[in-house]
Design an enzyme around this catalytic site. Sequence first.
Site, PDB file in Angstrom:
ATOM      1  N   ASP A  49      53.285  11.443  50.267  1.00  0.00           N
ATOM      2  CA  ASP A  49      53.023  10.062  50.656  1.00  0.00           C
ATOM      3  C   ASP A  49      51.820   9.520  49.889  1.00  0.00           C
ATOM      4  OD1 ASP A  49      52.400   7.612  52.041  1.00  0.00           O
ATOM      5  OD2 ASP A  49      53.595   8.357  53.713  1.00  0.00           O
ATOM      6  N   SER A 100      55.239   2.824  53.838  1.00  0.00           N
ATOM      7  CA  SER A 100      55.977   4.086  53.904  1.00  0.00           C
ATOM      8  C   SER A 100      57.259   3.956  54.720  1.00  0.00           C
ATOM      9  CB  SER A 100      55.094   5.181  54.509  1.00  0.00           C
ATOM     10  OG  SER A 100      53.990   5.399  53.675  1.00  0.00           O
ATOM     11  N   ASP A 152      55.435   9.375  62.677  1.00  0.00           N
ATOM     12  CA  ASP A 152      54.962   8.541  61.572  1.00  0.00           C
ATOM     13  C   ASP A 152      56.150   8.119  60.690  1.00  0.00           C
ATOM     14  OD1 ASP A 152      52.628   7.305  60.572  1.00  0.00           O
ATOM     15  OD2 ASP A 152      52.557   8.700  58.895  1.00  0.00           O
ATOM     16  N   THR A 154      57.377   8.154  57.597  1.00  0.00           N
ATOM     17  CA  THR A 154      58.214   8.896  56.644  1.00  0.00           C
ATOM     18  C   THR A 154      59.229   9.798  57.345  1.00  0.00           C
ATOM     19  OG1 THR A 154      56.362   8.775  55.117  1.00  0.00           O
ATOM     20  CG2 THR A 154      58.176  10.248  54.513  1.00  0.00           C
ATOM     21  N   ARG A 165      57.555   0.121  63.006  1.00  0.00           N
ATOM     22  CA  ARG A 165      57.268   1.540  62.812  1.00  0.00           C
ATOM     23  C   ARG A 165      56.266   2.136  63.797  1.00  0.00           C
ATOM     24  NH1 ARG A 165      53.562   2.203  57.432  1.00  0.00           N
ATOM     25  NH2 ARG A 165      53.110   4.178  58.462  1.00  0.00           N
ATOM     26  N   GLU A 317      57.174  16.374  54.139  1.00  0.00           N
ATOM     27  CA  GLU A 317      56.224  15.360  53.667  1.00  0.00           C
ATOM     28  C   GLU A 317      54.771  15.837  53.735  1.00  0.00           C
ATOM     29  OE1 GLU A 317      55.102  12.335  56.357  1.00  0.00           O
ATOM     30  OE2 GLU A 317      54.523  10.932  54.795  1.00  0.00           O
ATOM     31  N   ASP A 322      48.154  10.013  51.394  1.00  0.00           N
ATOM     32  CA  ASP A 322      48.081   8.567  51.626  1.00  0.00           C
ATOM     33  C   ASP A 322      46.948   8.213  52.578  1.00  0.00           C
ATOM     34  OD1 ASP A 322      49.379   5.739  51.974  1.00  0.00           O
ATOM     35  OD2 ASP A 322      49.199   6.534  54.005  1.00  0.00           O
ATOM     36  N   LYS A 323      46.878   8.939  53.690  1.00  0.00           N
ATOM     37  CA  LYS A 323      45.922   8.527  54.721  1.00  0.00           C
ATOM     38  C   LYS A 323      44.482   8.724  54.239  1.00  0.00           C
ATOM     39  CE  LYS A 323      49.425   9.353  58.193  1.00  0.00           C
ATOM     40  NZ  LYS A 323      49.960   7.976  58.075  1.00  0.00           N
ATOM     41  N   HIS A 326      43.573   5.870  51.896  1.00  0.00           N
ATOM     42  CA  HIS A 326      43.197   4.650  52.621  1.00  0.00           C
ATOM     43  C   HIS A 326      41.706   4.636  52.962  1.00  0.00           C
ATOM     44  CE1 HIS A 326      46.959   2.527  53.197  1.00  0.00           C
ATOM     45  NE2 HIS A 326      47.564   3.606  53.668  1.00  0.00           N
ATOM     46  N   ASP A 364      56.216   8.114  47.759  1.00  0.00           N
ATOM     47  CA  ASP A 364      56.896   6.948  48.321  1.00  0.00           C
ATOM     48  C   ASP A 364      56.302   5.638  47.826  1.00  0.00           C
ATOM     49  OD1 ASP A 364      54.584   7.262  49.792  1.00  0.00           O
ATOM     50  OD2 ASP A 364      55.521   6.838  51.717  1.00  0.00           O
ATOM     51  N   HIS A 365      55.066   5.667  47.360  1.00  0.00           N
ATOM     52  CA  HIS A 365      54.441   4.475  46.763  1.00  0.00           C
ATOM     53  C   HIS A 365      53.148   4.930  46.117  1.00  0.00           C
ATOM     54  CE1 HIS A 365      51.610   4.682  50.068  1.00  0.00           C
ATOM     55  NE2 HIS A 365      52.622   4.722  50.894  1.00  0.00           N
ATOM     56  N   HIS A 410      47.808   0.183  49.487  1.00  0.00           N
ATOM     57  CA  HIS A 410      48.879   0.684  48.621  1.00  0.00           C
ATOM     58  C   HIS A 410      48.936  -0.164  47.356  1.00  0.00           C
ATOM     59  CE1 HIS A 410      51.355   2.229  52.320  1.00  0.00           C
ATOM     60  NE2 HIS A 410      50.155   2.766  52.232  1.00  0.00           N
TER      61      HIS A 410
END
Length: 459
Positions: A49, A100, A152, A154, A165, A317, A322-323, A326, A364-365, A410
Site C-alpha cells: 500500500d 486505497s 481496512d 485493501t 470505507r 498486503e 502507506d500509513k 502519511h 495501489d497508489h 497520496h
Amino acid sequence: MHPRSLTPRFLAASILLLATLAQGCTALRWSAPDEHRQPTPNVILLIADGLGAPGLTMARNYHVGANGRLAIDQLPVHGWCTTHAVREDDPARPDYVTDSAASATAIATGRKTSNRRLATEPQTDAAIPTILEQARDAGLRTGLVSTASLADATPAAFAAHVNYRWCYDPAMMAGCPTFTKMSGGLGSIVEQLVDARPDVLLGGGMVSFRQRIAAGPDAGRRVVEAARAAGYRVVDSADELGGLEPGAPVLGLFADGNLAPAWKPSLASFPPGEAERCEPGNRPPRQPSFTAMLEAALRHLEPARADRAPGFFLMAEAAMIDKQAHVADACGQIGDTVEFDEGVALARAFAERHPGTLLIVVGDHDHTPQIVDPAYAEYSPGITTTLTTFDGSPMTIAYATSFFGLRQQHTASQRPLAALGPAAERLGGLVDHADLYHLMREHLGLARPAAGGDEALQP
Ligand code: MG
Ligand code: ZN
C-alpha cells in the site's frame, strides 16, 4: 495374410512392434499425471500500500545499496500500472488520485469506482463481484492477509461491498445507513468478511470484531463469536499462528487496530536534521511479521496433495508503508518495505515449487516521499529526514504534499509492477489495475461475471 509372410523375420518384427506399442501405452499411462495435467492454478497477489518508485528506491538504497537488488527487483517481469479512480458525480471521467478503497476495488473486481467505495458501483451502490468471491464460488480456497486492520480498505475490497470505507463494524455505520443489517443491508465490513468466509483471514482489527451484531440471525453476538460459530479458529498471537495446523478456516487478529510498523519511527523536520540510521524492533513480539502471516497463509492454502488441489487465491498486503508515509516516517516506510520484500522472496520460492502459481507484486497508489539532494535540503518547502544508507552515503527524503504536521497525501504516478509465473509476461509494459483482475480471473479459470461490463485493456 499370405502364409509365406509368416517368416521368422516378420515374426521378429511383429513382436518388436507389439512390444513397442505396449511400452508406449505404459509410458503414456504413467506419464499422464506429470506431463499432460495442467499444474493447479494459484494466485498470490502481494500489494504494498502506497509504495511507488520513490519508496522502492529508498528501501533499495537504504537496505542493499544503490547497486544492490531487492527480491522485487529480481522478479522476471516488470511493468507499470495506472491507478486512477473515477468521479462519483461523473463516473465516465477519471479522478486522478486514487485512495486505497477505489484502487483495491479495481484490482479485486476489474471495475473502476470512486474514492472511499469498496466493490460497489458509483452512484447506484450496486455490489460488484470480487475475484475472491468468484474463486470461492468455484471451489478454490481463498485468503486475505494485512498488516492493517482486516476492515481496512485493501483487504475489505476483496470480500465486502459498501459505499463508505470507514464502515468497519456495527458501531461505525453512520456513513452508510442503507448498508446496516437492521435496514436489510449486507452489514458492516467485518460482518461481511465473516459472511464471505475466506479460508484464511490474518491481520489486525480486534476492536471491530468485538462489536455486537445488531440484526439478523446473529443479533447480539460479537462478530468474533459469529466467526467462531461459522467454524473459524481464532488466534491472537504470533506463537499461536506459528503452531497452527492447517485445517479449518483461521481468523488471526493480532492487534486492536493496525499492526505496528516493523521499525521505530523517524521524525522528519524543518530545518533538516543530522543524518541518522533506522532502528528495527518496533513491533511487539505478540504481533507476527508480514512474512510470518504470509508463510502461515500459504501453509493453510497449500494443498496436502498437489494432484488433488482446488487451487487458491491469496491477497497479502503490507499496509503500513502507506500509513507511515502519511506521517512522514521514512524509517517506518522503509522497514515495512524491506519486510514486504522478504515476503516477495518467500512467495517466489512457493511459486517455484508450485508451477501453476501466478505471483503479482504491485502497489495501489504512489505517495509523498522524494529523494532530494542533501546539499539543497534546506530549500525544501516540506520536512526532511536524512538517512545514512547501506552504501554509507546520506539519502535525504523530503515530504512536501502537506504543511508540517498535517497528513501527507497520496500522489498519482503510474506504479511499478512485478510478476512471475504463467501469464506473467502479459504484465510487461503498461497496464491498469483493472487488467490485473482479468488476468488473475483467466488464470484461475473463472468465468467473467454477468454483471461485469468493463473490457480489460489487453496488455
Ligand atoms: Mg491498504
Ligand atoms: Zn493512504
